[in-house]
Design a protein around this motif. Structure first.
Motif, PDB file in Angstrom:
ATOM      1  N   LEU B 105       0.972  -1.276  -0.167  1.00 63.77           N
ATOM      2  CA  LEU B 105      -0.005  -0.005   0.172  1.00 63.77           C
ATOM      3  C   LEU B 105       0.799   1.259  -0.232  1.00 63.77           C
ATOM      4  CD1 LEU B 105      -2.877  -0.643   2.361  1.00 63.77           C
ATOM      5  CD2 LEU B 105      -3.064  -0.429  -0.073  1.00 63.77           C
ATOM      6  N   THR B 106       2.049   1.041   0.401  1.00 61.84           N
ATOM      7  CA  THR B 106       2.866   2.309   0.507  1.00 61.84           C
ATOM      8  C   THR B 106       3.575   2.950  -0.783  1.00 61.84           C
ATOM      9  OG1 THR B 106       4.831   0.871   0.923  1.00 61.84           O
ATOM     10  CG2 THR B 106       3.936   1.926   3.135  1.00 61.84           C
ATOM     11  N   LEU B 108       1.188   3.314  -3.369  1.00 59.15           N
ATOM     12  CA  LEU B 108       0.250   3.794  -4.053  1.00 59.15           C
ATOM     13  C   LEU B 108       0.216   5.506  -3.830  1.00 59.15           C
ATOM     14  CD1 LEU B 108      -2.848   1.476  -2.997  1.00 59.15           C
ATOM     15  CD2 LEU B 108      -2.053   1.701  -5.248  1.00 59.15           C
ATOM     16  N   PRO B 109      -0.609   6.154  -4.617  1.00 60.92           N
ATOM     17  CA  PRO B 109      -0.552   7.498  -4.485  1.00 60.92           C
ATOM     18  C   PRO B 109      -1.485   7.954  -3.185  1.00 60.92           C
ATOM     19  CG  PRO B 109      -1.913   6.779  -6.677  1.00 60.92           C
ATOM     20  CD  PRO B 109      -1.264   5.592  -6.185  1.00 60.92           C
ATOM     21  N   VAL B 110      -1.098   8.745  -2.472  1.00 60.09           N
ATOM     22  CA  VAL B 110      -1.713   9.036  -1.211  1.00 60.09           C
ATOM     23  C   VAL B 110      -3.155   9.358  -1.418  1.00 60.09           C
ATOM     24  CG1 VAL B 110      -0.073  10.175   0.507  1.00 60.09           C
ATOM     25  CG2 VAL B 110      -0.565  11.241  -1.523  1.00 60.09           C
ATOM     26  N   PHE B 111      -3.830   8.963  -0.290  1.00 61.43           N
ATOM     27  CA  PHE B 111      -5.316   9.282  -0.119  1.00 61.43           C
ATOM     28  C   PHE B 111      -5.707  10.652  -0.639  1.00 61.43           C
ATOM     29  CE2 PHE B 111      -9.211   9.872   2.194  1.00 61.43           C
ATOM     30  CZ  PHE B 111     -10.224   9.133   1.449  1.00 61.43           C
TER      31      PHE B 111
END
Lengths: 114, 173
Positions: B105-106, B108-111
């Motif tokens: 998950l790290t 991925l683009p930030v939420f």
């Protein structure tokens, strides 16, 4: 980030139900939970803070930075409906198995075979 | 976005209850709680079309599952022997899965800041290209209409399969 991780935990609970439980209906419930978790995760990745729902109104300019991502929404709409078809087929097969063997329990079904 | 966290926590608790409850009917009702939480999440995440569809589909799934369980429910599930080895295996596999999931998950683009490479084209060209004000339906029915055709094919096939499995006439005894 923490929201992504919580969606992953929801997925994990669904996998637990699908693998460990012996009742066929419990397995189907686990599958529905997995579906919900994956759909939620993909929508979370498309969210933009302060973005609007992707519906144009009169006098609104079509600037991509003002909206949340519409592509995952369209694809998840497809996925939800497909999930309904899959669940209907699974429940039909489970009901048929119950008519033949008189139980939803997977271990007893294998014992009765032959 | 504290309300998203709260509803997601509620969904996790309801999902755990749906898996662990003894009666099948209680499990199905807890599953309905998960689905309704998902509807609220979609509304908060600015996806009103999805919220409507998820509401309808969730109610249909509840009807199908209750129809399957209400007459046939018999609490005859053979219990697993829950000892420490069982618990250890569950926690081990869950922990490994969550650890590597967190590592993935790290990347991925930030939420809250999606990479919209394809969708920006769709948003800019939806109105003059298709004439639809709702961009989601423009994608669903115009830009990616073949996906929708495939979806309808899958739905048709699954319903035909369900009818063939459940038919009463022409079945071998």
């Amino acid at each position: 980030m923490s929201l992504y991780f919580m969606a992953l935990v929801l997925f994990c609970i669904g996998v637990y139900g699908l693998v460990v439980k012996k009742n066929l209906i419990k397995k189907i419930i686990g599958l529905v939970i997995i579906e919900n978790a994956v759909n939620l995760f993909l929508i979370l990745t498309g969210f933009r803070t302060g973005g609007e729902a992707p519906i144009l109104e009169r006098g609104m300019e079509a600037v991509p930075e003002h909206f949340v991502d519409p592509l995952p929404q369209a694809m998840i709409l497809t996925s939800i409906v497909i999930g309904l078809g899959v669940i209907a087929l699974l429940v039909a097969i489970s009901v048929r198995i119950y008519e033949k063997y008189g139980t939803f329990d997977v271990t007893k079904i294998t014992e009765l075979k032959g | 976005m504290i309300e998203l966290h709260i509803i997601l926590l509620f969904m996790i608790v309801a999902a755990f209850l749906a898996i662990e409850m003894r009666g099948l009917l209680s499990s199905v009702i807890a599953l309905g709680a998960v689905g309704m939480g998902l509807v609220l999440q979609f509304l908060l995440l600015r996806a009103p079309d999805l919220a409507i569809v998820q509401l309808v589909v969730e109610i249909l799934i509840l009807i199908i599952l209750i129809r399957a369980t209400v007459k046939l429910d018999r609490p005859s599930e053979s219990r697993l022997r829950e000892n420490w080895a069982y618990l250890f295996c569950v926690l081990l596999f869950g922990g490994v899965f969550l650890f590597f999931g967190y590592r993935a998950l790290t990347g991925l683009p930030v939420f809250g800041d999606p990479a919209m490479r394809v969708s920006s084209y769709y948003i800019e060209n939806a109105l003059e290209g298709t004439g639809a004000a709702n961009i989601v339906s423009a994608i669903l029915l115009d830009f990616r209409a073949y996906d929708t055709l495939g979806e309808v094919t899958i739905l048709f096939t699954s319903i035909v399969g369900a009818i063939a499995v459940l038919r009463k006439i022409g079945r071998k005894k």
